[in-house]
Write a protein that holds these residues in place. Sequence first.
Motif, mmCIF file in Angstrom:
data_model
loop_
_atom_site.group_PDB
_atom_site.id
_atom_site.type_symbol
_atom_site.label_atom_id
_atom_site.label_comp_id
_atom_site.label_asym_id
_atom_site.label_seq_id
_atom_site.Cartn_x
_atom_site.Cartn_y
_atom_site.Cartn_z
ATOM 1 N N UNK A 8 0.852 -1.183 0.000
ATOM 2 C CA UNK A 8 0.000 0.000 0.000
ATOM 3 C C UNK A 8 0.889 1.234 0.000
ATOM 4 N N UNK A 9 0.690 2.093 -0.997
ATOM 5 C CA UNK A 9 1.444 3.336 -1.105
ATOM 6 C C UNK A 9 0.467 4.499 -1.010
ATOM 7 N N UNK A 10 0.884 5.538 -0.292
ATOM 8 C CA UNK A 10 0.017 6.695 -0.099
ATOM 9 C C UNK A 10 0.786 7.969 -0.418
ATOM 10 N N UNK A 11 0.130 8.830 -1.167
ATOM 11 C CA UNK A 11 0.695 10.134 -1.501
ATOM 12 C C UNK A 11 -0.378 11.178 -1.224
ATOM 13 N N UNK A 12 -0.045 12.177 -0.403
ATOM 14 C CA UNK A 12 -0.997 13.225 -0.037
ATOM 15 C C UNK A 12 -0.628 14.553 -0.678
ATOM 16 N N UNK A 13 -1.668 15.300 -0.989
ATOM 17 C CA UNK A 13 -1.511 16.686 -1.418
ATOM 18 C C UNK A 13 -2.693 17.448 -0.835
ATOM 19 N N UNK A 14 -2.388 18.262 0.153
ATOM 20 C CA UNK A 14 -3.400 19.020 0.900
ATOM 21 C C UNK A 14 -4.474 18.080 1.440
ATOM 22 N N UNK A 15 -5.698 18.165 0.936
ATOM 23 C CA UNK A 15 -6.776 17.297 1.441
ATOM 24 C C UNK A 15 -7.104 16.174 0.454
ATOM 25 N N UNK A 16 -6.155 15.833 -0.407
ATOM 26 C CA UNK A 16 -6.354 14.776 -1.398
ATOM 27 C C UNK A 16 -5.287 13.703 -1.210
ATOM 28 N N UNK A 17 -5.709 12.456 -1.292
ATOM 29 C CA UNK A 17 -4.777 11.336 -1.147
ATOM 30 C C UNK A 17 -4.898 10.418 -2.355
ATOM 31 N N UNK A 18 -3.764 9.928 -2.796
ATOM 32 C CA UNK A 18 -3.713 8.883 -3.820
ATOM 33 C C UNK A 18 -3.185 7.637 -3.126
ATOM 34 N N UNK A 19 -4.008 6.587 -3.131
ATOM 35 C CA UNK A 19 -3.624 5.301 -2.557
ATOM 36 C C UNK A 19 -3.398 4.355 -3.730
ATOM 37 N N UNK A 20 -2.209 3.776 -3.806
ATOM 38 C CA UNK A 20 -1.921 2.786 -4.840
ATOM 39 C C UNK A 20 -1.772 1.441 -4.148
ATOM 40 N N UNK A 21 -2.562 0.484 -4.593
ATOM 41 C CA UNK A 21 -2.529 -0.861 -4.030
ATOM 42 C C UNK A 21 -1.841 -1.783 -5.026
ATOM 43 N N UNK A 22 -0.947 -2.635 -4.524
ATOM 44 C CA UNK A 22 -0.193 -3.550 -5.371
ATOM 45 C C UNK A 22 -0.281 -4.951 -4.775
ATOM 46 N N UNK A 23 -0.828 -5.897 -5.540
ATOM 47 C CA UNK A 23 -0.921 -7.273 -5.070
ATOM 48 C C UNK A 23 -2.340 -7.785 -5.105
ATOM 49 N N UNK A 24 -2.689 -8.590 -4.101
ATOM 50 C CA UNK A 24 -4.010 -9.204 -4.049
ATOM 51 C C UNK A 24 -4.799 -8.681 -2.860
ATOM 52 N N UNK A 25 -6.092 -8.411 -3.101
ATOM 53 C CA UNK A 25 -6.980 -7.945 -2.036
ATOM 54 C C UNK A 25 -7.948 -9.082 -1.729
ATOM 55 N N UNK A 26 -7.868 -9.571 -0.500
ATOM 56 C CA UNK A 26 -8.763 -10.640 -0.066
ATOM 57 C C UNK A 26 -9.002 -10.487 1.430
ATOM 58 N N UNK A 27 -9.660 -11.459 2.023
ATOM 59 C CA UNK A 27 -10.039 -11.386 3.430
ATOM 60 C C UNK A 27 -8.842 -11.107 4.341
ATOM 61 N N UNK A 28 -7.688 -11.657 4.011
ATOM 62 C CA UNK A 28 -6.514 -11.473 4.860
ATOM 63 C C UNK A 28 -5.771 -10.166 4.608
ATOM 64 N N UNK A 29 -5.918 -9.583 3.437
ATOM 65 C CA UNK A 29 -5.181 -8.346 3.152
ATOM 66 C C UNK A 29 -6.055 -7.094 3.235
ATOM 67 N N UNK A 30 -7.356 -7.266 3.455
ATOM 68 C CA UNK A 30 -8.257 -6.108 3.585
ATOM 69 C C UNK A 30 -7.946 -5.258 4.823
ATOM 70 N N UNK A 31 -7.632 -5.842 5.996
ATOM 71 C CA UNK A 31 -7.429 -4.994 7.176
ATOM 72 C C UNK A 31 -6.396 -3.876 7.009
ATOM 73 N N UNK A 32 -5.192 -4.125 6.455
ATOM 74 C CA UNK A 32 -4.274 -2.998 6.294
ATOM 75 C C UNK A 32 -4.781 -1.961 5.286
ATOM 76 N N UNK A 33 -5.503 -2.417 4.264
ATOM 77 C CA UNK A 33 -6.082 -1.473 3.303
ATOM 78 C C UNK A 33 -7.126 -0.605 3.994
#
Length: 148
Positions: A8-33
């Motif tokens: 999970x990568x996060x880039x902020x600019x003032x009140x805007x965030x860009x979240x880039x997710x890399x990999x697989x999203x499932x029951x085990x990886x949802x909590x950190x997202x």
Amino acid sequence: MPLPPLNIYRHDRRTRALITLVGEIDLETVPPMRTTLERCLREGMRTIDVDLTPVTFCDCSGLSAFIDAFLRTAAAGGTLCLHHPPPMLAWMIELTGADFLLLGPSAVPGPGSRPAVPLATAPDPLPTGFEMSHRLVAALPAVAGGVL
């Protein structure tokens, strides 16, 4: 065989965030997202763009987390938009009718019309220059197996 981690990568600019997710999203990886999306709101981000270009898989637990994050963001007066969802997620979004929530207004066809291109291949573009203006920094460390 262990699952690949979700980075999970996060880039902020003032009140805007860009979240880039890399990999697989499932029951085990949802909590950190989910934690990352909630942290954005706590820190005052009111526009959250989620780039899913490098996501190789997303199941219904990921869709549920995105809908929950959308509802929380909207309740805080903000917006959350998914960009470039993988085909299975785009299909689930369209099947559940959540496209108008998660993919932004330009992804919603007019009355009585259908998009000429499936939603999975015609997402909203990311804000011009937004993702290129700063280096992305990992929001959470990746852990083998996708579990912290």
